[in-house]
Design an enzyme around this catalytic site. Structure first.
Site, short mmCIF file in Angstrom:
data_model
loop_
_atom_site.label_atom_id
_atom_site.label_comp_id
_atom_site.label_asym_id
_atom_site.label_seq_id
_atom_site.Cartn_x
_atom_site.Cartn_y
_atom_site.Cartn_z
N GLY A 140 0.82 -1.22 0.00
CA GLY A 140 0.00 0.00 0.00
C GLY A 140 0.85 1.27 0.00
O GLY A 140 0.64 2.16 -0.83
N LEU A 173 12.89 -11.03 1.70
CA LEU A 173 13.74 -10.43 2.75
C LEU A 173 14.33 -11.49 3.67
O LEU A 173 15.38 -11.26 4.30
CB LEU A 173 12.91 -9.43 3.57
CG LEU A 173 12.50 -8.16 2.83
CD1 LEU A 173 11.32 -7.49 3.55
CD2 LEU A 173 13.68 -7.20 2.74
N ASN A 210 3.64 2.85 15.00
CA ASN A 210 3.03 3.28 16.27
C ASN A 210 2.78 2.08 17.19
O ASN A 210 2.64 2.25 18.40
CB ASN A 210 1.74 4.04 15.99
CG ASN A 210 0.62 3.16 15.45
OD1 ASN A 210 -0.18 2.61 16.21
ND2 ASN A 210 0.56 2.99 14.14
N HIS A 211 2.73 0.88 16.61
CA HIS A 211 2.45 -0.31 17.45
C HIS A 211 3.65 -0.73 18.30
O HIS A 211 3.52 -1.64 19.11
CB HIS A 211 1.93 -1.45 16.57
CG HIS A 211 0.61 -1.11 15.96
ND1 HIS A 211 -0.55 -1.02 16.71
CD2 HIS A 211 0.24 -0.79 14.69
CE1 HIS A 211 -1.56 -0.67 15.93
NE2 HIS A 211 -1.10 -0.52 14.70
N TYR A 236 3.72 -8.14 16.01
CA TYR A 236 4.11 -7.18 14.98
C TYR A 236 4.84 -5.98 15.60
O TYR A 236 5.92 -5.58 15.13
CB TYR A 236 2.84 -6.72 14.24
CG TYR A 236 3.01 -5.50 13.38
CD1 TYR A 236 3.66 -5.56 12.16
CD2 TYR A 236 2.51 -4.26 13.81
CE1 TYR A 236 3.81 -4.43 11.38
CE2 TYR A 236 2.65 -3.13 13.03
CZ TYR A 236 3.30 -3.22 11.82
OH TYR A 236 3.45 -2.10 11.05
N1 LIG Z 1 0.27 1.55 6.19
C1 LIG Z 1 0.42 2.06 7.39
O1 LIG Z 1 -0.37 2.90 7.84
C2 LIG Z 1 1.59 1.67 8.24
C3 LIG Z 1 1.61 2.02 9.59
C4 LIG Z 1 2.72 1.68 10.37
C5 LIG Z 1 3.78 1.00 9.79
N2 LIG Z 1 3.70 0.63 8.48
C6 LIG Z 1 4.82 -0.14 7.91
O2 LIG Z 1 5.13 0.40 6.64
C7 LIG Z 1 5.47 -0.64 5.74
C8 LIG Z 1 4.57 -0.60 4.52
O3 LIG Z 1 3.23 -0.74 4.94
P1 LIG Z 1 2.09 -1.14 3.91
O4 LIG Z 1 0.82 -0.63 4.48
O5 LIG Z 1 2.47 -0.72 2.54
O6 LIG Z 1 2.11 -2.71 4.03
P2 LIG Z 1 1.69 -3.79 2.91
O7 LIG Z 1 1.38 -5.03 3.63
O8 LIG Z 1 0.65 -3.21 2.01
O9 LIG Z 1 3.03 -3.96 2.06
C9 LIG Z 1 4.14 -4.66 2.56
C10 LIG Z 1 4.87 -5.24 1.39
O10 LIG Z 1 5.97 -6.02 1.92
C11 LIG Z 1 6.11 -7.18 1.13
N3 LIG Z 1 6.70 -8.28 1.89
C12 LIG Z 1 6.16 -8.98 2.91
N4 LIG Z 1 6.98 -9.97 3.30
C13 LIG Z 1 8.07 -9.88 2.49
C14 LIG Z 1 9.26 -10.64 2.38
N5 LIG Z 1 9.49 -11.70 3.18
N6 LIG Z 1 10.15 -10.27 1.45
C15 LIG Z 1 9.93 -9.22 0.64
N7 LIG Z 1 8.81 -8.47 0.69
C16 LIG Z 1 7.90 -8.80 1.61
C17 LIG Z 1 4.68 -7.55 0.72
O11 LIG Z 1 4.69 -8.35 -0.44
C18 LIG Z 1 4.03 -6.19 0.53
O12 LIG Z 1 4.04 -5.78 -0.81
C19 LIG Z 1 5.38 -1.95 6.53
O13 LIG Z 1 6.65 -2.29 7.02
C20 LIG Z 1 4.45 -1.59 7.66
O14 LIG Z 1 4.69 -2.41 8.80
C21 LIG Z 1 2.65 0.95 7.70
#
Ligand SMILES: NC(=O)c1ccc[n+]([C@@H]2O[C@H](COP(=O)([O-])OP(=O)(O)OC[C@H]3O[C@@H](n4cnc5c(N)ncnc54)[C@H](O)[C@@H]3O)[C@@H](O)[C@H]2O)c1
Length: 267
Positions: free
Chosen positions: A7, A45, A105-106, A129
């Site tokens: 996302g 990863l 934030n978590h 997480y």
């Molecule tokens: N969206 C938010 O509001 C938010 C809030 C806090 C933290 N985050 C952090 O920001 C980052 C992006 O969030 P997001 O909402 O886009 O998450 P998302 O789940 O939409 O995207 C995460 C991406 O990481 C990839 N991924 C997962 N496991 C993987 C692996 N083993 N190897 C390679 N790629 C891998 C997935 O394929 C996915 O495309 C994440 O690390 C999330 O924890 C997001």
């Protein structure tokens, strides 16, 4: 940029190329609408050799890849614990100078909503997480102090075009504001190790984000501009005494079986 198919990554693929024309994208699978102008390198990863390969010739990393919600321990372990360790280790081996780590934030979810916290308080993760993001921040500190990488951890609140409920009026992060924080992490001359909150200009903020402002952050998103919509959405949601009390929201009430009357709640 890891997590390019997720996302956040999908949105940043629209915003970053104008700033970083040589952007390299990575994820488990390519973005569905990958264009011929984009440079994509596949990697899991959890596999160090693959992560080293995607770090080849890279100056700085925006690390958004990983499992982004609560999940089974082994899933979190592979994607976020081993995955984030691999990311920093590969960065060190390949001479990458800067890493911006998507924390959350978590990491702090069990602080109550009535407390205002900075980045100098003890972690209170609200989920496996959240624990994995505390780990990521710790690995970042290690690689900054021991190996001289410049590391910025951004504790993202909730990323999106608008805040979607009452909680998110306090933690909302507009995409353009995340871009500002990424630029600080990749370009600011004074970065050694920093923890910043990934939040826009939210008048109900629970977080002291003064360090980000010192580094030049000037968010353009203002959550209160979306108040009516967020509160209308909130009114449709059932009450949840644990989620509604703590900053982490529903991540706190998930699997919660402690005594609600003796919950941890500092003044
Ligand atoms: N969206 C938010 O509001 C938010 C809030 C806090 C933290 N985050 C952090 O920001 C980052 C992006 O969030 P997001 O909402 O886009 O998450 P998302 O789940 O939409 O995207 C995460 C991406 O990481 C990839 N991924 C997962 N496991 C993987 C692996 N083993 N190897 C390679 N790629 C891998 C997935 O394929 C996915 O495309 C994440 O690390 C999330 O924890 C997001």
């Amino acid at each position: 940029m890891t997590g390019a198919s997720g996302g956040v990554g999908t949105r940043l693929r629209e915003l970053l190329p104008a700033i970083y024309p040589d952007l390299v994208l990575s994820d488990l699978t390519p973005p569905a609408n990958l264009s011929s102008k984009e440079n994509f390198r596949q990697a899991d990863l959890a596999d160090l050799a693959s992560v080293e390969a995607i770090c080849e010739g890279v100056d700085g990393i925006l690390h958004f890849g990983g499992f982004s919600v609560e999940g089974p321990w082994d899933t979190i372990l592979q994607a976020n614990i081993i995955g984030t360790y691999n990311l920093f280790e590969a960065a060190r081996k390949k001479g990458v100078k800067r890493v911006v780590f998507a924390s959350s934030n978590h990491t702090m979810g069990f602080y109550p909503r009535h407390s205002r916290i900075g980045t100098d308080v003890t972690a209170r993760p609200d989920s496996r997480y959240g624990v994995s993001k505390v780990f990521g921040e710790a690995v970042g500190a290690l690689y900054a102090d021991k190996h001289g990488l410049s590391v910025t951890c951004v504790r993202i609140g909730n990323f999106g075009d608008q805040p979607l409920d009452q909680r998110r009026l306090s933690i909302w992060l507009k995409p353009e504001d995340l871009v500002q924080l990424c630029r600080i992490g990749l370009e600011h001359p004074d970065i050694h190790f920093e923890v910043l909150y990934g939040a826009s200009y939210n008048e109900r903020a629970w977080w002291d984000n003064s360090r980000a402002y010192e580094l030049g952050y000037r968010p353009i998103g203002r959550a209160e501009d979306h108040r009516a919509h967020a509160m209308a959405e909130q009114a449709k949601m059932p009450a949840d005494p644990v989620a509604d009390f703590y900053q982490g929201g529903a991540f706190c009430s998930l699997e919660f079986d402690a005594d609600q009357n003796s919950v941890w709640a500092p003044e």
